[in-house]
Design a protein around this motif. Structure first.
Motif, PDB file in Angstrom:
ATOM      1  N   PHE A  69     -10.551   4.786 -61.403  1.00  0.00           N
ATOM      2  CA  PHE A  69      -9.183   4.266 -61.488  1.00  0.00           C
ATOM      3  C   PHE A  69      -9.045   2.964 -60.697  1.00  0.00           C
ATOM      4  CE2 PHE A  69      -4.577   4.588 -60.136  1.00  0.00           C
ATOM      5  CZ  PHE A  69      -4.066   4.223 -61.380  1.00  0.00           C
ATOM      6  N   GLY A  70      -9.650   2.909 -59.515  1.00  0.00           N
ATOM      7  CA  GLY A  70      -9.593   1.693 -58.705  1.00  0.00           C
ATOM      8  C   GLY A  70     -10.248   0.517 -59.393  1.00  0.00           C
ATOM      9  N   VAL A  71     -11.452   0.725 -59.928  1.00  0.00           N
ATOM     10  CA  VAL A  71     -12.147  -0.349 -60.652  1.00  0.00           C
ATOM     11  C   VAL A  71     -11.362  -0.726 -61.902  1.00  0.00           C
ATOM     12  CG1 VAL A  71     -14.255  -0.956 -61.897  1.00  0.00           C
ATOM     13  CG2 VAL A  71     -14.411   0.323 -59.752  1.00  0.00           C
ATOM     14  N   GLY A  72     -10.841   0.283 -62.603  1.00  0.00           N
ATOM     15  CA  GLY A  72     -10.128   0.024 -63.845  1.00  0.00           C
ATOM     16  C   GLY A  72      -8.860  -0.786 -63.657  1.00  0.00           C
ATOM     17  N   THR A  73      -8.112  -0.528 -62.581  1.00  0.00           N
ATOM     18  CA  THR A  73      -6.877  -1.289 -62.358  1.00  0.00           C
ATOM     19  C   THR A  73      -7.167  -2.775 -62.133  1.00  0.00           C
ATOM     20  OG1 THR A  73      -6.981  -0.662 -60.005  1.00  0.00           O
ATOM     21  CG2 THR A  73      -5.547   0.639 -61.430  1.00  0.00           C
ATOM     22  N   ILE A  74      -8.247  -3.060 -61.430  1.00  0.00           N
ATOM     23  CA  ILE A  74      -8.608  -4.468 -61.205  1.00  0.00           C
ATOM     24  C   ILE A  74      -9.103  -5.113 -62.494  1.00  0.00           C
ATOM     25  CG2 ILE A  74     -10.201  -5.990 -59.964  1.00  0.00           C
ATOM     26  CD1 ILE A  74     -10.069  -4.016 -57.622  1.00  0.00           C
ATOM     27  N   MET A  75      -9.923  -4.375 -63.261  1.00  0.00           N
ATOM     28  CA  MET A  75     -10.452  -4.917 -64.512  1.00  0.00           C
ATOM     29  C   MET A  75      -9.349  -5.147 -65.537  1.00  0.00           C
ATOM     30  SD  MET A  75     -13.657  -5.354 -63.990  1.00  0.00           S
ATOM     31  CE  MET A  75     -14.224  -5.653 -65.648  1.00  0.00           C
ATOM     32  N   MET A  76      -8.345  -4.264 -65.580  1.00  0.00           N
ATOM     33  CA  MET A  76      -7.288  -4.437 -66.576  1.00  0.00           C
ATOM     34  C   MET A  76      -6.450  -5.676 -66.269  1.00  0.00           C
ATOM     35  SD  MET A  76      -4.498  -1.423 -65.685  1.00  0.00           S
ATOM     36  CE  MET A  76      -3.489  -1.840 -67.092  1.00  0.00           C
ATOM     37  N   HIS A  77      -6.323  -6.029 -64.990  1.00  0.00           N
ATOM     38  CA  HIS A  77      -5.596  -7.248 -64.636  1.00  0.00           C
ATOM     39  C   HIS A  77      -6.333  -8.478 -65.154  1.00  0.00           C
ATOM     40  CE1 HIS A  77      -3.718 -10.430 -62.308  1.00  0.00           C
ATOM     41  NE2 HIS A  77      -4.897 -10.716 -61.786  1.00  0.00           N
ATOM     42  N   TYR A  78      -7.618  -8.581 -64.871  1.00  0.00           N
ATOM     43  CA  TYR A  78      -8.376  -9.757 -65.306  1.00  0.00           C
ATOM     44  C   TYR A  78      -8.591  -9.762 -66.818  1.00  0.00           C
ATOM     45  CZ  TYR A  78      -9.185 -10.936 -60.451  1.00  0.00           C
ATOM     46  OH  TYR A  78      -8.998 -11.280 -59.135  1.00  0.00           O
ATOM     47  N   GLY A  79      -8.531  -8.586 -67.451  1.00  0.00           N
ATOM     48  CA  GLY A  79      -8.653  -8.542 -68.898  1.00  0.00           C
ATOM     49  C   GLY A  79      -7.508  -9.225 -69.616  1.00  0.00           C
TER      50      GLY A  79
END
Length: 365
Positions: free
Chosen positions: A259-269
């Protein structure tokens, strides 16, 4: 060469801390300010890391006498410090970051989770139903796909490459199940906001709720696969010990880290349209360094195998799950807590980033 690698082990962790600091400031730091804080982190982090080394019996600094293992561990401890130290430093040195602000974001995050969690659950149920609505085998596909992958990799690695791990079919099924959850969730997070344009342009909700819904879908499939793991353990007569209870905290840390990695990746996506392709390539590479099909600690020569298990959180969690379920071994509690703490920090960074930028997402997509 020894001197260059020695210098690198002192310089890399402060650089990492400086990146986190600049991230908390939304990239608004001047070049002069970056240099000043890099010097601060260089002193603080290396003093702390040298203190840890001293407590573990390392006396003095000699580049020509340092082993590769020590240098990598030094960098690992320094990066762990670099994750934590920027937060108190920013509280002291940055006017825009205060305890009140952190508390406000924390309270908002908790309230939003409570408020929108029912939506995430309902959305996950709807996605699961729609996924199998037009298939003849219905929900059986959630069992067939990982089971077929297990048979393929068991044949390739167990027969062709002569893997010697005990209970190898169960061993590899656990790796496929946990890696599948992580990779699908992270790769899907990149396009989550763009794919949900019809929702976020009409109603407000924290954007990470959309990711949470997708993770519930992947998590449900993972739980079904673990039910198959239990059946396979009975079939292969795996001796069960009390260490199997560690499966729950291991899964919890995996969920939090994802979840932590995903929240950051979804922002840059949102801002980088090609990030999905890059993420797919990186995940494909990481799959082979995570021990999905083999024991990293045994297959990769020392000391790199053990270091890879320690420094790669997904590899550590997969290895710990296999040990707890199949071999009666207890995972390193300190390392499990460390990666749990890192996961919470990643979630804090991701939620902070999304809250600060979510108004701009609608304009961009």
């Amino acid at each position: 060469m020894d001197i260059l690698t020695g210098i690198a082990m002192f310089c890399i962790p402060p650089l990492f801390a400086g990146i986190i600091h600049d991230y908390l400031r939304h990239g608004e730091m001047t070049a002069k300010r970056k240099v000043v804080f890099y010097a601060v982190y260089f002193v603080v982090i290396n003093l702390l890391t040298l203190g840890v080394s001293y407590l573990r019996g390392v006396r003095g600094i000699r580049f020509d006498g340092m082993t590769v293992t020590y240098k990598i561990k030094y960098i690992g401890v320094g990066i762990a410090c670099g994750f934590v130290i920027p937060f108190p430093v920013c509280l002291i040195a940055e006017e825009m970051i205060t305890l009140g602000g952190i508390k406000r974001y924390s309270v908002r995050f908790i309230k939003d989770i409570r408020k929108y969690l029912p939506y995430a659950v309902r959305s996950a149920k709807a996605d699961l139903r729609s996924e199998v609505s037009n298939s003849y085998l219905d929900w059986m596909w959630w069992l067939i796909e990982p089971f077929c992958m297990m048979l393929i990799y068991t044949l390739i690695f167990g027969v062709v490459f002569h893997a010697s791990e005990q209970y190898f079919p169960v061993f590899i099924f656990i790796g496929i199940t946990m890696w599948g959850f992580f990779s699908r969730s992270v790769s899907g997070s990149v396009n989550t906001v763009r794919a949900s344009r019809g929702i976020i342009t009409k109603i407000y909700m924290p954007k990470y709720i959309l990711l949470l819904s997708k993770m519930f879908v992947n998590g449900f499939k993972m739980m079904i696969s673990f039910a198959v793991v239990v059946v396979m353990m009975l079939f292969f007569r795996v001796r069960v010990s009390w260490s199997i209870l560690y499966a729950l905290p291991i899964i919890l840390v995996l969920f939090l880290f994802t979840f932590g990695v995903g929240t950051i990746m979804m922002h840059y996506g949102v801002y980088v349209s090609d990030l999905g392709y890059i993420t797919g390539i990186v995940l494909s590479m990481l799959m082979y360094f995570t021990g999905t099909f083999y024991d990293v600690a045994k297959r990769i020569p020392e000391p790199f195998g053990e270091l890879l298990v320690t420094l790669n959180p997904v590899a550590f969690l997969i290895s710990s799950m296999r040990g707890a379920m199949l071999y009666g071994s207890v995972p390193l509690s300190g390392l499990l807590l460390l990666w749990g703490g890192v996961s919470l920090i990643l979630i804090a960074l991701g939620a902070f980033t999304i809250y600060s930028n979510e108004n701009a997402y609608v304009k961009i997509i």
